[in-house]
Design an enzyme around this catalytic site. Structure first.
Site, mmCIF file in Angstrom:
data_model
loop_
_atom_site.group_PDB
_atom_site.id
_atom_site.type_symbol
_atom_site.label_atom_id
_atom_site.label_comp_id
_atom_site.label_asym_id
_atom_site.label_seq_id
_atom_site.Cartn_x
_atom_site.Cartn_y
_atom_site.Cartn_z
ATOM 1 N N ARG A 185 0.796 -1.228 0.000
ATOM 2 C CA ARG A 185 0.000 0.000 0.000
ATOM 3 C C ARG A 185 0.825 1.273 0.000
ATOM 4 N NH1 ARG A 185 -3.243 -3.778 1.665
ATOM 5 N NH2 ARG A 185 -1.354 -4.515 2.637
ATOM 6 N N THR A 186 1.809 1.352 0.895
ATOM 7 C CA THR A 186 2.541 2.609 1.020
ATOM 8 C C THR A 186 3.283 2.897 -0.276
ATOM 9 O OG1 THR A 186 2.739 2.167 3.373
ATOM 10 C CG2 THR A 186 4.152 3.888 2.490
ATOM 11 N N LYS A 196 26.649 -4.690 -1.986
ATOM 12 C CA LYS A 196 28.126 -4.628 -2.010
ATOM 13 C C LYS A 196 28.685 -3.948 -0.755
ATOM 14 C CE LYS A 196 27.884 -4.030 -7.019
ATOM 15 N NZ LYS A 196 28.018 -3.035 -8.091
ATOM 16 N N ARG A 209 11.638 3.642 3.167
ATOM 17 C CA ARG A 209 11.206 2.667 4.181
ATOM 18 C C ARG A 209 12.408 1.790 4.471
ATOM 19 N NH1 ARG A 209 5.891 -1.070 4.360
ATOM 20 N NH2 ARG A 209 5.079 0.944 5.012
ATOM 21 N N HIS A 269 5.586 5.770 11.365
ATOM 22 C CA HIS A 269 5.046 5.683 10.006
ATOM 23 C C HIS A 269 4.135 6.910 9.808
ATOM 24 C CE1 HIS A 269 3.648 4.237 6.285
ATOM 25 N NE2 HIS A 269 3.310 2.999 6.594
HETATM 26 C C1 NCD Z 1 1.844 -1.036 7.999
HETATM 27 C C2 NCD Z 1 3.356 -0.955 8.096
HETATM 28 O O1 NCD Z 1 4.077 -1.297 7.172
HETATM 29 O O2 NCD Z 1 3.788 -0.494 9.138
HETATM 30 N N1 NCD Z 1 1.388 -1.200 6.703
HETATM 31 C C3 NCD Z 1 1.191 -0.080 5.946
HETATM 32 O O3 NCD Z 1 2.097 0.664 5.680
HETATM 33 N N2 NCD Z 1 -0.061 0.183 5.573
HETATM 34 C C4 NCD Z 1 1.231 -1.961 8.960
HETATM 35 C C5 NCD Z 1 1.666 -3.387 8.991
HETATM 36 O O4 NCD Z 1 2.510 -3.827 8.211
HETATM 37 O O5 NCD Z 1 1.137 -4.101 9.843
#
Ligand code: NCD
Length: 301
Positions: free
Chosen positions: A47-48, A77, A98, A126
């Site tokens: 999703r993100t 590397k 991320r 997040h």
């Molecule tokens: C979340 C995450 O990656 O922290 N997912 C997201 O970004 N919608 C929640 C999760 O992975 O449980």
């Protein structure tokens, strides 16, 4: 989320509203025309990653997409995070990152001459998820003050929860019921910090204690990938599940049911068609709209 306050969040919400209206009228947007954004995802994401992509492309921007760079890039590397970031700052106008380590986005921001957006730093934060979550609540109730919520699941490792509570702590008269297995409680330093900002936190241990007056339920998955031993995960997974019965006993008609997703059993599929369930609908699409708003505010010339 510590970089925001009630005022800056409302600014993003106003921008989100404007963008949503334009999109609903099928207006073409070129706010990011000529801009290139790097998406560096060192951890899995559906999703993100995709909602950032959609947000950028809907505004005419372009992306450099790195999923899983630990296998496909110079990281394999031995390149440092700082060096990688410095390179991508040469190629793009903004970096979305991320990464599994807490504080990695902060490190990236120090190394980068381009703005950096945290899309999840390990069990840390997040913030863009919190912004879309807060917007979803704001859209429903028209305010973020005077609200009562229930937050359930992995409050120890769940970064979405850490950022959401931080975001809510900027608003007045917030009461949150926190329901989690005892091993997965919200860390006490975070509890103290949030309480000192005026938020009321009530830890509960079973579903019977859920207040019937909640405006939102925010359910989360137990974060399997943060456990050293699978057996420890098995002990606590799906301890709390939204069933039709729970909703009937503890829900109310104005409630919204939220989840950052993915879910792995903690909300029964039969709940999906309930009009109060927004995790597959409004909450998800708000992920695109709020990210559009945020990126356009950061990159406006
Ligand atoms: C979340 C995450 O990656 O922290 N997912 C997201 O970004 N919608 C929640 C999760 O992975 O449980």
């Amino acid at each position: 989320m510590d970089q925001f306050d009630a005022h800056s969040l409302k600014k993003i919400f106003n921008k989100t509203k404007t963008i949503t209206k334009l999109l609903n009228k099928k207006k073409k947007m070129s706010l990011l025309s000529g801009k290139i954004i790097s998406l560096l995802f060192f951890e899995p994401s559906s999703r993100t990653f995709s909602s950032f992509c959609a947000a950028i492309k809907r505004m005419g921007g372009q992306t450099i997409e790195y999923q899983n760079p630990t296998q496909t890039s110079s990281t394999v590397k031995g390149e440092t995070l700082e060096d990688t970031i410095k390179m991508f700052a040469n190629y793009s106008d903004l970096i979305v990152i991320r990464h599994p380590q807490v504080g990695s986005a902060q490190r990236a921001a120090v190394a980068s001459r381009a703005p950096v957006v945290n899309a999840g730093d390990g069990i840390g934060e997040h913030p863009t998820q919190a912004i879309l979550d807060l917007y979803t609540i704001f859209e429903k109730f028209g305010r973020l003050d005077n609200l009562t919520g229930l937050i359930t699941g992995d409050l120890l490792n769940g970064r979405t929860v850490h950022s959401l509570i931080r975001g809510l702590s900027y608003f007045k008269n917030i009461t949150l019921y926190l329901l989690s297995p005892s091993q997965l409680r919200l860390p006490s330093d975070l509890c103290q910090k949030f309480v000192s900002r005026g938020i009321k936190l009530i830890e509960i241990t079973n579903e019977k204690e859920i207040s019937g007056n909640c405006h939102f339920w925010y359910w989360t998955r137990v974060q399997k990938e943060r456990f050293k031993k699978t057996s420890d995960y098995e002990k606590v997974k799906n301890k709390f599940v939204i069933t039709k019965e729970l909703l009937k006993n503890k829900g109310n008609k104005n409630l919204i049911i939220m989840h950052p997703l993915p879910r792995v059993g903690e909300i029964e599929v039969s709940i999906d068609d309930d009009p109060r369930a927004v995790y597959l609908t409004k909450q998800a699409i708000n992920g695109v709209y709020t990210r559009m708003a945020l990126l356009s505010l950061i990159l406006k010339d």
